[in-house]
Every structure is written in C-alpha cells, then in structure tokens.
Design a protein around this motif. Structure first.
Motif, mmCIF file in Angstrom:
data_model
loop_
_atom_site.group_PDB
_atom_site.id
_atom_site.type_symbol
_atom_site.label_atom_id
_atom_site.label_comp_id
_atom_site.label_asym_id
_atom_site.label_seq_id
_atom_site.Cartn_x
_atom_site.Cartn_y
_atom_site.Cartn_z
ATOM 1 N N ALA A 70 0.943 -1.260 -0.127
ATOM 2 C CA ALA A 70 0.132 0.054 0.099
ATOM 3 C C ALA A 70 0.556 1.130 0.223
ATOM 4 N N GLY A 71 2.197 1.419 -0.394
ATOM 5 C CA GLY A 71 2.680 2.414 -0.593
ATOM 6 C C GLY A 71 2.412 3.328 -1.388
ATOM 7 N N LYS A 72 2.379 3.344 -2.341
ATOM 8 C CA LYS A 72 1.950 3.744 -3.833
ATOM 9 C C LYS A 72 0.430 4.321 -3.565
ATOM 10 N N THR A 73 -1.169 3.639 -2.441
ATOM 11 C CA THR A 73 -2.027 3.885 -2.256
ATOM 12 C C THR A 73 -1.788 4.870 -0.849
ATOM 13 N N ILE A 84 -9.489 6.381 1.069
ATOM 14 C CA ILE A 84 -9.384 4.978 -0.564
ATOM 15 C C ILE A 84 -8.697 3.832 -0.186
ATOM 16 N N TYR A 85 -9.157 3.194 -0.223
ATOM 17 C CA TYR A 85 -9.262 1.457 -0.325
ATOM 18 C C TYR A 85 -8.007 1.461 -1.203
ATOM 19 N N GLY A 86 -7.347 -0.138 0.113
ATOM 20 C CA GLY A 86 -6.263 0.229 -1.603
ATOM 21 C C GLY A 86 -6.768 -2.153 -0.738
ATOM 22 N N ALA A 87 -6.924 -2.674 -2.502
ATOM 23 C CA ALA A 87 -7.074 -4.200 -2.542
ATOM 24 C C ALA A 87 -5.735 -4.856 -2.452
ATOM 25 N N GLU A 88 -5.706 -5.908 -1.433
ATOM 26 C CA GLU A 88 -4.807 -7.006 -2.082
ATOM 27 C C GLU A 88 -5.310 -8.188 -1.579
ATOM 28 N N HIS A 100 3.198 2.083 7.855
ATOM 29 C CA HIS A 100 2.695 3.214 6.885
ATOM 30 C C HIS A 100 1.937 3.965 6.873
ATOM 31 N N ALA A 101 1.048 3.671 7.342
ATOM 32 C CA ALA A 101 -0.652 4.661 6.956
ATOM 33 C C ALA A 101 0.081 5.552 8.419
ATOM 34 N N VAL A 102 -0.018 5.030 9.247
ATOM 35 C CA VAL A 102 0.137 6.102 10.802
ATOM 36 C C VAL A 102 1.377 6.366 10.373
ATOM 37 N N LYS A 103 2.351 6.217 10.389
ATOM 38 C CA LYS A 103 3.675 6.757 9.710
ATOM 39 C C LYS A 103 3.572 7.974 9.320
ATOM 40 N N ARG A 104 2.379 8.178 7.766
ATOM 41 C CA ARG A 104 2.578 9.828 7.203
ATOM 42 C C ARG A 104 0.922 9.849 7.522
ATOM 43 N N SER A 105 0.276 9.614 8.807
ATOM 44 C CA SER A 105 -0.891 10.001 9.203
ATOM 45 C C SER A 105 -1.414 10.315 8.060
ATOM 46 N N LEU A 106 -2.124 8.544 7.720
ATOM 47 C CA LEU A 106 -2.809 9.258 6.636
ATOM 48 C C LEU A 106 -4.014 8.347 6.904
ATOM 49 N N GLN A 107 -3.577 7.170 7.416
ATOM 50 C CA GLN A 107 -4.477 5.728 8.711
ATOM 51 C C GLN A 107 -6.277 6.706 8.464
#
Length: 282
Positions: A70-73, A84-88, A100-107
């Motif tokens: 989900a880096g690109k997500t 945004i949803y990341g489907a995998e 990673h989402a928490v690290k970027r404050s995007l959770q």
C-alpha cells in the motif's frame, strides 16, 4: 540440471538485476511499502496528459487494486482523497500497510482490504476513482475484475488501468532473480521455474517468493501462477467482447525511437512498455 537451465544460469550472470523491492528490502535499503510510496508519482504519470491529479483524487473515494504493501495507495491518499481503499489478495501485507499509514498520518483516510479483485467487499456505485496499476497482468479473471470495477464505480466514475504487456523485456516478472531481457522468449517455463528456484534459494524470503510466483495445476505440473500472460491483443479482445469503449487508450513505446513499431501489429507486443487505458462508467 537440464542443459537449457545451465545456459540460462550462465547467461543470467552477464546481466545485472534491475532494482527490485524484494531485494532492496532484504538488503535493508527500504521496505516494499516505502519503495512503492517513492515511485507513487510514476504509477500515474501516463494519465496526466489526459487527466489531472485533482480530477483523479481530490475529494474522491478511491480504490487501488493490487495495492501490495500500500505504499502507492498512501501516496494517492496524500493527494487529497476523501477515502481510499487498498485491495490486495495477500493478507500478509496488511500490517506493513497499516503501519505505514500511521507513519504518514494517513490512517483516517486509508483502509486495507484483503480481497480478490473479482469479488470486492464494496457497495455498488460507491467508488469515484479506481487505480489498477500493474495489476491487469496478474489477475486470474480479467473480465470478471473489469466487470466488478464497473459495478463499484459510481456513474461517471473512472477506472485508470495500465500494465506492461507480456512480451515486455521483463514481462515474465522474474527480475528479482533473473535479469535477462525477454528471458521468457528464450527459455520455456520449466527451465525458468528451475532457474528461478535456484536463484532465490539463497534469499531469506526465498520460499515466500516461490510460493508467491509458482503453483501446481490439477495434474501437479508447476507453472507461474502470478501472471496471466496478458498481451495487447488479448486485452483489446477483452474490451471488444465486453463492448467497452475506453475514453482514453495509449501504447507507450520502450524508447521513442521505437514509436513507429507501436503501429505494427504483432511487432508492437515487444516494442511497448506500457498499455494505458481509462474507462468511464456511464
């Protein structure tokens, strides 16, 4: 070991491996998710002559199919999405993605979905933008995935789809261990499976790579299960059979000097590095 495998291994020693996230992660250079985030802009660059970043993402509910870690997500999330949803298909990436989402404050804007792209746990007409970057060549049921995308898209919503065709120099998707361009045109699948297994055996994640790329059919024969060998011709036949008229379609050459070959049937299969397509739901 078969003679063909020995030749392939010797030839592979001549070609350096392209940069690959699996190897960079093993070497401690960066994680898979960090690698994806850094190249996020590259994953949408082919659409920017047709659409803008704002039109694709700002205030939109977005779905990224085949998100991996989900880096690109999360890069898309940083561009102003509403949600945004990341489907995998691989559950193992959930923890890295959420961290990673928490690290970027995007959770608060991101949600990881463990799902088959042909059976999405999303409501009908709930998505404004779908990104399908380097995923069409991997799905088991391309037609079903496109149909599912049309189901979850809202009226006027768009599917942005790009993929390297199978006869791309690295269309075999083995470049984490085999750096020979067009190796899948030089050696058969049995040979490549043997060489790939030997090449990744030394890596700590070697077994994971093999499980990810190789499966057995009903007769017990091994095959590369992670790619569907999507060609330009096959993709166009799928669109025609589904009566889909893209609002944008392009074939990007490997080099500008090869641009004339993009207009030559069959030959274009080895001259194109990326098929780019935008489909709008009516």
């Amino acid at each position: 070991m078969k003679i063909s495998a020995k030749i392939c291994k010797k030839l592979n020693n001549v070609f350096p491996l392209p940069a690959h996230p699996f190897n960079m992660s093993n070497d401690g250079v960066m994680t898979y998710g960090e690698w994806q985030y850094e190249r996020g802009a590259e994953t949408i660059k082919f659409y920017l002559s047709f659409s803008s970043v704002d039109e694709m993402f700002v205030g939109k509910t977005v779905l990224d199919i085949g998100c991996g870690a989900a880096g690109k997500t999360l890069y898309y999330a940083s561009l102003g999405v509403k949600k945004i949803y990341g489907a995998e298909i691989l559950e193992k990436y959930r923890e890295e993605a959420n961290t990673h989402a928490v690290k970027r404050s995007l959770q608060d804007r991101f949600e990881f979905i463990h799902a088959d792209a042909a059976k999405l746990p999303l409501e009908t007409a709930s998505i404004d933008t779908i990104i399908m970057n380097d995923a069409m060549e991997h799905v088991d049921e391309p037609e079903a995935v496109i149909q599912e995308c049309l189901r979850v898209l809202s009226p006027g919503g768009k599917l942005f789809l790009n993929f390297p065709p199978y006869y791309h120099p690295f269309g075999a998707h083995l470049s984490d261990a085999i750096g020979i361009p067009w190796v899948h045109m030089l050696f058969n699948e049995d040979t490549l499976i043997q060489v790939y297994k030997d090449a990744v055996a030394k890596h700590p994640d070697g077994d994971d790579r093999i499980d990810f790329r190789i499966a057995k059919d009903i007769n017990g024969k091994e095959y590369f299960s992670y790619i569907n060998k999507m060609t330009i011709q096959r993709f166009k036949k799928i669109l025609k059979a589904m009566n889909i008229q893209p609002i944008y379609y392009g074939e990007i050459p490997l080099r500008n000097i090869l641009k004339p070959l993009v207009h030559v049937p069959v030959v274009k299969e080895v001259a194109v590095k990326m098929v780019v397509c935008v489909i709008r739901k009516h």
